[in-house]
Design an enzyme around this catalytic site. Structure first.
Site, PDB file in Angstrom:
ATOM      1  N   LYS A  54      -2.886  -3.814  -0.089  1.00 54.90           N
ATOM      2  CA  LYS A  54      -1.641  -4.444   0.371  1.00 54.90           C
ATOM      3  C   LYS A  54      -1.411  -5.755  -0.389  1.00 54.90           C
ATOM      4  CE  LYS A  54      -1.978  -2.371   4.936  1.00 54.90           C
ATOM      5  NZ  LYS A  54      -2.449  -2.498   6.317  1.00 54.90           N
ATOM      6  N   GLN A  98      -4.959  -6.441  10.484  1.00 56.28           N
ATOM      7  CA  GLN A  98      -5.547  -5.147  10.135  1.00 56.28           C
ATOM      8  C   GLN A  98      -6.352  -4.606  11.316  1.00 56.28           C
ATOM      9  OE1 GLN A  98      -4.985  -3.483   7.117  1.00 56.28           O
ATOM     10  NE2 GLN A  98      -5.977  -1.791   8.172  1.00 56.28           N
ATOM     11  N   ASP A 121       5.100  -4.481  10.424  1.00 58.47           N
ATOM     12  CA  ASP A 121       4.608  -3.127  10.740  1.00 58.47           C
ATOM     13  C   ASP A 121       5.578  -2.408  11.688  1.00 58.47           C
ATOM     14  OD1 ASP A 121       2.321  -2.308   9.447  1.00 58.47           O
ATOM     15  OD2 ASP A 121       0.960  -3.399  10.786  1.00 58.47           O
TER      16      ASP A 121
END
Ligand code: NAP
Length: 302
Positions: A54, A98, A121
């Site tokens: 990422k 995460q 997200d």
């Protein structure tokens, strides 16, 4: 019939180039770049490799990127305080925590502490609600479903009035992609059916699908005879079915299979995504798009 392959690996490159150009244009006009922070607790090897990818992608696009590694012993309150700090940081437009988190930390509490306007997200209840309302309310479509929709659109698959059947009803794939495909919008406006373990006759529904989106996590679940000739088959499943030695590195790597019998299905479908190389590469790409969207919302140009 041999289906057209929908290659996420290729479509990703096109989108990343588009995003990089947009980042440069915004930087030139407004003097700002998107800022993304990834918070990693502990050193779970899979999480480390996801976060690294990422951050690498964010860097490639010219984002400000921060990889904030925290020790596994961090307390829940310390993590909440850290999120609060990034919530108030004007140079940060996207915050990612995460998962999984260590057992002593309540994941839901932590995810819900992220400012919904930085929740790239798209899992915060506020963003789930916005997705359901649709249209201009939507801020951050969740990344894997957004990637699926993008693949369908860019492959030129007609969606208007199409019968879409989604296999699976998880909060991260099945439910949101079903919701997105039924909105009265471009790349959607479909008639959507969702099937799951409670469905009486899965084959009956799948056989009607013009677009079959499979996200169950069961290798070979969808049989070739369930596929309507000419249909678009999007296989989201990623299942480890064994190990092999990589020709490139000489290391052992997992053998991955989707939820659809690809070899047989490609002779029936009109379009199909391979596993790997189909949906997988799109998720991080959409995360980058959401982070850029976050900045654009802030600048009033979204
Ligand atoms: P999940 O949370 O385990 O949900 C699976 C869904 O499939 C559930 O709704 C389940 O039904 C349904 N299901 C399972 N077995 C079934 C069966 N035999 N018949 C009918 N329905 C069945 O999984 P997920 O997180 O959505 O992920 C699904 C797959 O996509 C996994 O292989 C995952 O690795 C992959 N994935 C890939 C990406 C990516 O490529 N970027 C991202 C996310 C997920 P019930 O609700 O009735 O239990």
């Amino acid at each position: 019939m041999t289906a057209k392959l929908i290659l996420g690996t290729e479509i990703r490159e096109t989108i990343l180039e588009e995003l990089a150009a947009e980042v440069q244009a915004i930087k030139a006009k407004h003097g700002v770049v998107p800022g993304l922070v990834t918070i990693l607790v502990g050193e779970n090897p899979a999480s480390v490799s996801y976060v690294t990818l990422k951050i690498k992608t964010a860097h490639r696009l010219g984002f400000k990127e921060i990889q904030d590694n925290q020790p596994v012993g961090i307390t829940e309150q310390e993590l909440l305080d850290l999120i609060d700090r990034y919530n108030r940081d004007d140079t940060i437009h996207g915050i990612l925590v995460q998962l999984p988190l260590p057992k002593h930390i309540n994941e839901k509490k932590v995810l819900n502490a992220i400012d919904p306007d930085k929740d790239v997200d798209g899992f915060h209840p506020v963003n789930v609600g916005r997705l359901m309302i649709g249209g201009s309310e939507v801020r951050f479509p969740p990344c894997t479903p957004a990637g699926i929709q993008e693949l369908i659109v860019r492959a030129g698959v007609p969606t208007d009035g199409a019968e879409v059947v989604v296999v699976g009803r998880s909060n991260i794939v099945g439910k949101p992609i079903a919701m997105m495909m039924l909105q009265k919008e471009r790349g959607a406006n479909a008639t959507v059916t969702v099937v799951h373990t409670g469905t009486r006759d899965m084959a009956l529904h799948c056989k009607r699908a013009d677009i079959l989106i499979v996200a169950a996590g069961v290798p070979g679940l969808v049989k070739p005879e369930w596929i309507k000739p000419g249909a678009c088959v999007i296989d989201v499943g990623v299942n480890r079915v064994g190990e092999k030695v990589s020709e490139k590195t000489g290391q052992k790597v997992p053998i991955l299979k989707g939820d659809v019998d690809f070899e047989a299905a490609k002779e029936i479908a009109g379009w199909i995504t391979p596993v790997p190389g189909g949906v997988g590469p799109m998720t991080i790409t959409m995360l980058m798009r959401n982070t850029l969207r976050s900045l654009k919302f802030k600048l009033g140009i979204a």
